[in-house]
Write a protein that holds these residues in place. Structure first.
Motif, PDB file in Angstrom:
ATOM      1  N   ASP A 198       0.809  -1.223   0.000  1.00 44.99           N
ATOM      2  CA  ASP A 198       0.000   0.000   0.000  1.00 44.99           C
ATOM      3  C   ASP A 198       0.837   1.265   0.000  1.00 44.99           C
ATOM      4  OD1 ASP A 198       1.066  -0.323   2.481  1.00 44.99           O
ATOM      5  OD2 ASP A 198      -0.756   0.197   3.583  1.00 44.99           O
ATOM      6  N   LYS A 199       2.077   1.193  -0.474  1.00 49.35           N
ATOM      7  CA  LYS A 199       2.967   2.350  -0.440  1.00 49.35           C
ATOM      8  C   LYS A 199       3.438   2.715  -1.844  1.00 49.35           C
ATOM      9  CE  LYS A 199       3.458   2.777   4.140  1.00 49.35           C
ATOM     10  NZ  LYS A 199       2.731   1.593   4.609  1.00 49.35           N
ATOM     11  N   ASP A 200       3.509   4.014  -2.093  1.00 51.38           N
ATOM     12  CA  ASP A 200       4.232   4.556  -3.241  1.00 51.38           C
ATOM     13  C   ASP A 200       5.480   5.243  -2.706  1.00 51.38           C
ATOM     14  OD1 ASP A 200       2.461   3.734  -5.151  1.00 51.38           O
ATOM     15  OD2 ASP A 200       1.399   5.648  -5.299  1.00 51.38           O
ATOM     16  N   ILE A 201       6.615   5.043  -3.355  1.00 53.12           N
ATOM     17  CA  ILE A 201       7.858   5.675  -2.943  1.00 53.12           C
ATOM     18  C   ILE A 201       8.419   6.466  -4.114  1.00 53.12           C
ATOM     19  CG2 ILE A 201      10.222   5.330  -2.129  1.00 53.12           C
ATOM     20  CD1 ILE A 201       9.341   2.794  -0.757  1.00 53.12           C
ATOM     21  N   ARG A 202       8.614   7.769  -3.890  1.00 50.07           N
ATOM     22  CA  ARG A 202       9.263   8.619  -4.877  1.00 50.07           C
ATOM     23  C   ARG A 202      10.641   8.981  -4.339  1.00 50.07           C
ATOM     24  NH1 ARG A 202       5.236   9.825  -8.554  1.00 50.07           N
ATOM     25  NH2 ARG A 202       6.773  10.931  -9.816  1.00 50.07           N
ATOM     26  N   PHE A 203      11.597   9.114  -5.251  1.00 47.16           N
ATOM     27  CA  PHE A 203      12.990   9.284  -4.821  1.00 47.16           C
ATOM     28  C   PHE A 203      13.683  10.340  -5.661  1.00 47.16           C
ATOM     29  CE2 PHE A 203      17.518   8.231  -5.155  1.00 47.16           C
ATOM     30  CZ  PHE A 203      17.869   8.131  -3.815  1.00 47.16           C
ATOM     31  N   THR A 204      14.489  11.158  -4.977  1.00 49.82           N
ATOM     32  CA  THR A 204      15.371  12.109  -5.645  1.00 49.82           C
ATOM     33  C   THR A 204      16.761  11.977  -5.039  1.00 49.82           C
ATOM     34  OG1 THR A 204      13.599  13.707  -6.087  1.00 49.82           O
ATOM     35  CG2 THR A 204      15.858  14.534  -6.096  1.00 49.82           C
ATOM     36  N   GLY A 205      17.758  11.796  -5.887  1.00 47.48           N
ATOM     37  CA  GLY A 205      19.126  11.684  -5.404  1.00 47.48           C
ATOM     38  C   GLY A 205      19.922  10.694  -6.230  1.00 47.48           C
ATOM     39  N   GLU A 206      21.158  10.456  -5.790  1.00 48.73           N
ATOM     40  CA  GLU A 206      21.990   9.461  -6.452  1.00 48.73           C
ATOM     41  C   GLU A 206      21.473   8.080  -6.096  1.00 48.73           C
ATOM     42  OE1 GLU A 206      26.750   8.359  -7.010  1.00 48.73           O
ATOM     43  OE2 GLU A 206      26.091   9.696  -5.400  1.00 48.73           O
ATOM     44  N   GLN A 207      21.335   7.230  -7.090  1.00 54.24           N
ATOM     45  CA  GLN A 207      20.733   5.910  -6.890  1.00 54.24           C
ATOM     46  C   GLN A 207      21.431   5.144  -5.771  1.00 54.24           C
ATOM     47  OE1 GLN A 207      20.815   3.462 -10.426  1.00 54.24           O
ATOM     48  NE2 GLN A 207      18.924   2.417  -9.844  1.00 54.24           N
ATOM     49  N   LEU A 208      20.616   4.526  -4.917  1.00 54.29           N
ATOM     50  CA  LEU A 208      21.128   3.754  -3.791  1.00 54.29           C
ATOM     51  C   LEU A 208      21.191   2.274  -4.156  1.00 54.29           C
ATOM     52  CD1 LEU A 208      19.007   5.433  -0.943  1.00 54.29           C
ATOM     53  CD2 LEU A 208      21.321   6.051  -1.711  1.00 54.29           C
ATOM     54  N   ASN A 209      22.180   1.580  -3.572  1.00 56.68           N
ATOM     55  CA  ASN A 209      22.303   0.155  -3.847  1.00 56.68           C
ATOM     56  C   ASN A 209      22.450  -0.640  -2.551  1.00 56.68           C
ATOM     57  OD1 ASN A 209      24.947   0.511  -3.043  1.00 56.68           O
ATOM     58  ND2 ASN A 209      25.843   0.210  -5.074  1.00 56.68           N
ATOM     59  N   GLN A 210      22.860  -1.888  -2.655  1.00 57.34           N
ATOM     60  CA  GLN A 210      22.912  -2.769  -1.489  1.00 57.34           C
ATOM     61  C   GLN A 210      24.017  -2.386  -0.506  1.00 57.34           C
ATOM     62  OE1 GLN A 210      20.505  -5.354  -0.805  1.00 57.34           O
ATOM     63  NE2 GLN A 210      19.645  -3.906  -2.278  1.00 57.34           N
ATOM     64  N   ASP A 211      25.107  -1.806  -0.971  1.00 52.28           N
ATOM     65  CA  ASP A 211      26.121  -1.296  -0.041  1.00 52.28           C
ATOM     66  C   ASP A 211      25.535  -0.177   0.816  1.00 52.28           C
ATOM     67  OD1 ASP A 211      28.111  -3.033  -0.853  1.00 52.28           O
ATOM     68  OD2 ASP A 211      28.921  -1.670  -2.351  1.00 52.28           O
ATOM     69  N   ASP A 212      24.745   0.682   0.195  1.00 54.15           N
ATOM     70  CA  ASP A 212      24.084   1.755   0.935  1.00 54.15           C
ATOM     71  C   ASP A 212      23.079   1.182   1.941  1.00 54.15           C
ATOM     72  OD1 ASP A 212      25.344   3.892  -0.538  1.00 54.15           O
ATOM     73  OD2 ASP A 212      24.022   3.384  -2.207  1.00 54.15           O
ATOM     74  N   HIS A 213      22.396   0.125   1.553  1.00 53.75           N
ATOM     75  CA  HIS A 213      21.421  -0.486   2.458  1.00 53.75           C
ATOM     76  C   HIS A 213      22.124  -1.079   3.675  1.00 53.75           C
ATOM     77  CE1 HIS A 213      17.131  -2.370   2.408  1.00 53.75           C
ATOM     78  NE2 HIS A 213      17.394  -1.695   3.493  1.00 53.75           N
TER      79      HIS A 213
END
Length: 312
Positions: free
Chosen positions: A93-108
């Motif tokens: 039930d969520k929409d996620i909008r994102f602005t920025g440099e793409q995040l990956n698994q290292d960031d997670h």
């Protein structure tokens, strides 16, 4: 009253340079403006007691909403791109909008570690930790290159803007920064940071999952397997899902389904070898992935899921 950093252990620090840097960090925090200045006493009191739940030492927490979306994709660092107000693939039930440099698994991994380190403090308060402590916890080497990479990673998380919309209630929340603020003393390489208090809702009893940290680190460099690990773990009993859906949710840049399916098979084999799942099968012609976790689920995850099940 200004926010305070606990310096009760300062007297035990023998290195004069380290003592001085910690004192400087304490002064920075003491002089920082408070977000709740002028707020009613009830709001201030509530802000002081909001904190993450306690996480077992051998685990790290992952938000289910984050694990089931393309917010932290399976792309490698060299393939990052800048995204502006993009609607990311997600479920439920969520929409996620994102602005920025793409995040990956290292960031997670970095965010999971920083949330873990902040668990004993009220959300919105400062957390101080040496840079080498973060690198060690992430299983990275320690050196000048790694310190610079960590700085870039923290800056990326701090700059990212996440907008979450609840599709059922039609409410949209702007202004989510995964890291509200971060500062570093360049001499001691100690970091101090604050997490957005709104993150607490993403780590409630029903909204987060505990991940075995050793199993997580064992998949380093296997980006699709790492994304799948979190996605699968966030479900008590994984349901069949289309391969095309997994391609979109993982943020994969492999557009041809045939090519992605081949990478998916390799990643699933990695999860079997890593004891994250017991077996898997892709059934045609529906192109549905079936996963059996079997006994692969860790004891800590089982206790967590059993506790959640009793509340439903």
């Amino acid at each position: 009253m200004a926010a305070q950093l606990d310096l009760s252990l300062l007297a035990t620090v023998k290195d004069p340079e380290l003592r001085a840097s910690i004192e400087r960090l304490g002064n920075v925090i003491a002089e920082a403006p408070r977000d709740d200045v002028g707020a009613p006493d009830a709001i201030k009191l509530t802000a002081k007691i909001i904190q993450f739940p306690l996480f077992p030492e051998a685990t790290r927490p992952v938000s289910n909403d984050m694990a089931r979306s393309a917010l932290f994709s399976c792309v490698q660092g060299k393939d990052r791109r800048f995204i502006k107000d993009a609607l990311l693939a997600t479920v439920a039930d969520k929409d996620i909008r994102f602005t920025g440099e793409q995040l990956n698994q290292d960031d997670h991994d970095l965010l999971m570690q920083m949330v873990f380190m902040a668990q004993n403090k009220p959300l919105g308060s400062w957390v101080m930790v040496p840079a080498y402590g973060i690198l060690q916890a992430l299983g990275r080497q320690i050196g000048g290159k790694q310190y610079r990479e960590l700085r870039a990673d923290i800056a990326r998380l701090a700059a990212a803007m996440v907008i979450i919309r609840n599709t059922e209630t039609k409410r949209e929340v702007f202004g989510h920064h995964l890291i509200a603020k971060a500062e570093q003393d360049e001499k001691s390489r100690h970091w101090i940071y604050r997490l957005d208090p709104d993150l607490r809702a993403l780590y409630g009893d029903m909204t987060h999952t505990l991940i075995d940290w050793d199993q997580r680190l064992a998949l380093k460099g296997k980006d699709l397997a790492r994304w799948l690990q979190l996605y699968i773990a966030s479900h008590a009993k994984p349901y069949p899902v289309k391969v095309a859906t997994l391609r979109d949710l993982s943020g994969s840049r492999t557009k041809a389904l045939k090519n992605f399916r081949g990478k998916l098979r390799l990643a699933l084999d990695d999860l079997v070898d890593n004891d994250d799942i017991q077996r898997w099968e892709i059934q045609m012609p529906q192109d549905l992935l079936f996963v059996d976790r079997g006994t692969a689920i860790s004891a800590s995850q089982r206790r967590h899921l059993d506790r959640n099940k009793t509340r439903t």
